[in-house]
Design an enzyme around this catalytic site. Structure first.
Site, PDB file in Angstrom:
ATOM      1  N   LYS A  79       0.515  -1.191   0.186  1.00  0.00           N
ATOM      2  CA  LYS A  79       0.144   0.097  -0.157  1.00  0.00           C
ATOM      3  C   LYS A  79       0.933   1.212  -0.186  1.00  0.00           C
ATOM      4  O   LYS A  79       1.994   1.254   0.130  1.00  0.00           O
ATOM      5  CB  LYS A  79      -0.851   0.180   1.234  1.00  0.00           C
ATOM      6  CG  LYS A  79      -2.118   0.732   1.073  1.00  0.00           C
ATOM      7  CD  LYS A  79      -3.216   0.079   0.209  1.00  0.00           C
ATOM      8  CE  LYS A  79      -4.518   0.789   0.245  1.00  0.00           C
ATOM      9  NZ  LYS A  79      -5.457   0.110  -0.721  1.00  0.00           N
ATOM     10  N   ASP A 106      -6.795   4.596  -4.927  1.00  0.00           N
ATOM     11  CA  ASP A 106      -7.712   4.322  -3.518  1.00  0.00           C
ATOM     12  C   ASP A 106      -7.982   5.824  -3.205  1.00  0.00           C
ATOM     13  O   ASP A 106      -8.479   6.453  -4.346  1.00  0.00           O
ATOM     14  CB  ASP A 106      -6.634   3.861  -2.490  1.00  0.00           C
ATOM     15  CG  ASP A 106      -7.338   3.741  -1.204  1.00  0.00           C
ATOM     16  OD1 ASP A 106      -7.553   2.290  -1.103  1.00  0.00           O
ATOM     17  OD2 ASP A 106      -7.614   4.470  -0.259  1.00  0.00           O
TER      18      ASP A 106
END
Length: 450
Positions: free
Chosen positions: A125, A165
Site C-alpha cells: 500500500k 484508492d
C-alpha cells in the site's frame, strides 16, 4: 495466548504511535489463535513475527509547485508488506490523514485480502498526505509527477503494482503512469486502474462496489434469502459507494443513503445514483447540491452528527454497506443498526468498523462481511487487468464481471467453510483471517527465512 500477546507488545515498542496498524494486527492475530495453538510449524518459523513487519518501507518527500508559484512539501509512502504469493499489490491513497500508521494498516490488510482472491499477488500500500480537493489539474499533475520521481524506482509489473484508492482515480493514475513511462522508457503494466484507452480493464472501476454487493448476496443466499426488496444504508460517495448502489438497484434492492466528507444524504424513495455520479465524478461537488433536484431528500451536515457515531447508520434499513473509510461505524452505530432490524453489514471500505462495533455485530450473529473478504473485488479485478496487460488482450465487461462474481463466491465459500472447520459457523472474520493466513504462511515456510 502469550505468543500472540508478546508479538503485539513487541510491535508496539518497535512501531510506536501507530494505532490503526495495531488495530488491524490485533484483529487478525487474535482470530488466528485456534490455528496457532495446533501448529508448531508456524511458531517455529516465526510466521506472525515476520508477517507484522513489512519487507520494505519506503518514505520520501514530495516537493511540488502550485499554480501561484508556491512550493509545498508532502510525505510519500510505499509499504511493500509481503511478496510470498506474488508482486506487491495495493492502492495509493492521497488524503491529508495519510501517515505511516494508516498506510501500514492498509498494507497489512492487503496481504490477507489478496490471499483470499486465490490470485498470485502479494500485499502492499502507499500514498501521500496530499489533498487533491480544490487543486487544479495542473497542480495535481505536478504533484503526481514529483511523487513518481521517487516511487518509479521501486515499482514494476513483476515487482510492485500500485492502483488507486481514496483521492487517486483514473486522472491521477494517468499522470503517474505518464511520468513512470517517461523515466523508465517502458510501457508496461506497472499500474492498474488505468484508462481504457491505454491498458485499463472494463469493470475495474465498478469492481469493488459490485464485488461487495455480490458478497452480501452470497451471505444472504446462504440463509435462503437475497437482497431483493431490501432497503440499504450506504456510506461514501466515491467509486465504491457509487457502484455498490448501482449494483444494489440491479439486484432489486434500494440504497437510501450515501455520504461524503461534509455530510449524509437520505432519500427515502432511493438515492438517484446517476445524479450522485454526476456530482462526484463530473462536477466534483458536495452532496448538499443533490437537494436542488430532489427536495424530498434530507441532508445532515457533519456538525449535526450524533456525538457517538455517524448519521448515515441511524436510519431504519435491512442492510448496511460501509464504503467510505476506516472506523466510520462505531459501537453505538452497530447497536443502533441491530435495534433497527438490520440483518446484514457488508464492508466495502477497509476496516470501516471499530473493534467494538465488530464485537457487537459478531455477538448479534447477523450476517457480517469483513472488508478483507467483502471488498476484495477491486484488487481481484486489478489482477485481471494485469493478466490482460501481460497477454496484450482486452476482455469484455461481461467476461470480467463473470470472473469477478466467481472470485467473490470463492472468497465467501472459503471463509464460510473455514469458519465451520474451526467450529464457528458464520464467523467470516475468523474464517477469512485463517484461510488467508494459511495460504500466506505456508508459502513463507516453503520459501525459507527471507
Amino acid at each position: 495466548m502469550n505468543y500472540i500477546h508478546d508479538t503485539i507488545a513487541h510491535l508496539k515498542q518497535t512501531s510506536p504511535a501507530q494505532c490503526e496498524f495495531y488495530q488491524a494486527v490485533e484483529e487478525v492475530l487474535e482470530s488466528l489463535e485456534p490455528i496457532l495453538e495446533n501448529s508448531a510449524d508456524y511458531q517455529k518459523n516465526a510466521i506472525i513475527q515476520r508477517l507484522v513487519e513489512p519487507e520494505r518501507q519506503i518514505m520520501f518527500r514530495v516537493p511540488w509547485v502550485d499554480d501561484d508559484g508556491n512550493i509545498h512539501v508532502n510525505k510519500g509512502y510505499r509499504i511493500e508488506f509481503n511478496s510470498s504469493l506474488g508482486p506487491y499489490k495495493g492502492g495509493l491513497r492521497f488524503h491529508p490523514s495519510v501517515n505511516a500508521s494508516i498506510i501500514k494498516f492498509l498494507g497489512f490488510e492487503q496481504i490477507f485480502k489478496n490471499a483470499l482472491t486465490g490470485l498470485p499477488i502479494g500485499g502492499g500500500k502507499g500514498g501521500a498526505n496530499f489533498d487533491p480537493k480544490g487543486r487544479s489539474d495542473s497542480e495535481i499533475m505536478r504533484f503526481c509527477q514529483s511523487f513518481i520521481n521517487e516511487l518509479y524506482r521501486h515499482i514494476g509489473p513483476t515487482t510492485d503494482v500500485p492502483a488507486g484508492d481514496i483521492g487517486v482515480g483514473a486522472r491521477e493514475i494517468g499522470y503517474m503512469f505518464g511520468q513512470y513511462k517517461r523515466l523508465t522508457g517502458r510501457y508496461d503494466g506497472a499500474f492498474t486502474g488505468k484508462s481504457l484507452l491505454w491498458g485499463g480493464s472494463l469493470a475495474r472501476k465498478e469492481a469493488t462496489g459490485y464485488g461487495a454487493v455480490y458478497f452480501a448476496n452470497y451471505m444472504l443466499q446462504d440463509n435462503d434469502d437475497s437482497l431483493k426488496g431490501k432497503r440499504c444504508l450506504v456510506s461514501g460517495a466515491g467509486n465504491v459507494a457509487i457502484y455498490a448502489m448501482e449494483k444494489l438497484y440491479q439486484l432489486e434492492a434500494t440504497p437510501i443513503t450515501c455520504s461524503d466528507s461534509s455530510g449524509t444524504l437520505y432519500h427515502e424513495s432511493g438515492i438517484d445514483v446517476a445524479l450522485v455520479k454526476k456530482l462526484k465524478e463530473g462536477a466534483r461537488e458536495g452532496l448538499a447540491v443533490y437537494l436542488e433536484t430532489h427536495s424530498d431528500a434530507k441532508y445532515i451536515a457533519c456538525a449535526d452528527y450524533p456525538s457517538d457515531g455517524h448519521a448515515v447508520w441511524r436510519f431504519v434499513a435491512d442492510a448496511a454497506f460501509p464504503c467510505a473509510t476506516q472506523n466510520e461505524l462505531t459501537e453505538a452505530d452497530a447497536r443502533t443498526l441491530i435495534s433497527n432490524g438490520c440483518i446484514l453489514v457488508c464492508e466495502g471500505a477497509n476496516m470501516p468498523s471499530t473493534k467494538e462495533a465488530v464485537d457487537v455485530l459478531l455477538a448479534a450473529k447477523i450476517a457480517y462481511g469483513p472488508g478483507k473478504a467483502a471488498n476484495a473485488g477491486g484488487v481481484a479485478t486489478s489482477q485481471l487487468e494485469m493478466a490482460q496487460n501481460a497477454s496484450m488482450q482486452m476482455w469484455t465487461f461481461e467476461e470480467v464481471d463473470t470472473k469477478l462474481q466467481q472470485i467473490m463466491k470463492n472468497i465467501f465459500d472459503t471463509a464460510s467453510n473455514t469458519a465451520a472447520e474451526f467450529d464457528q459457523p458464520g464467523n467470516l472474520v475468523l474464517g477469512a483471517n485463517i484461510a488467508a493466513f494459511r495460504r500466506v504462511a505456508d508459502a513463507m515456510i516453503e520459501q525459507g527465512v527471507v
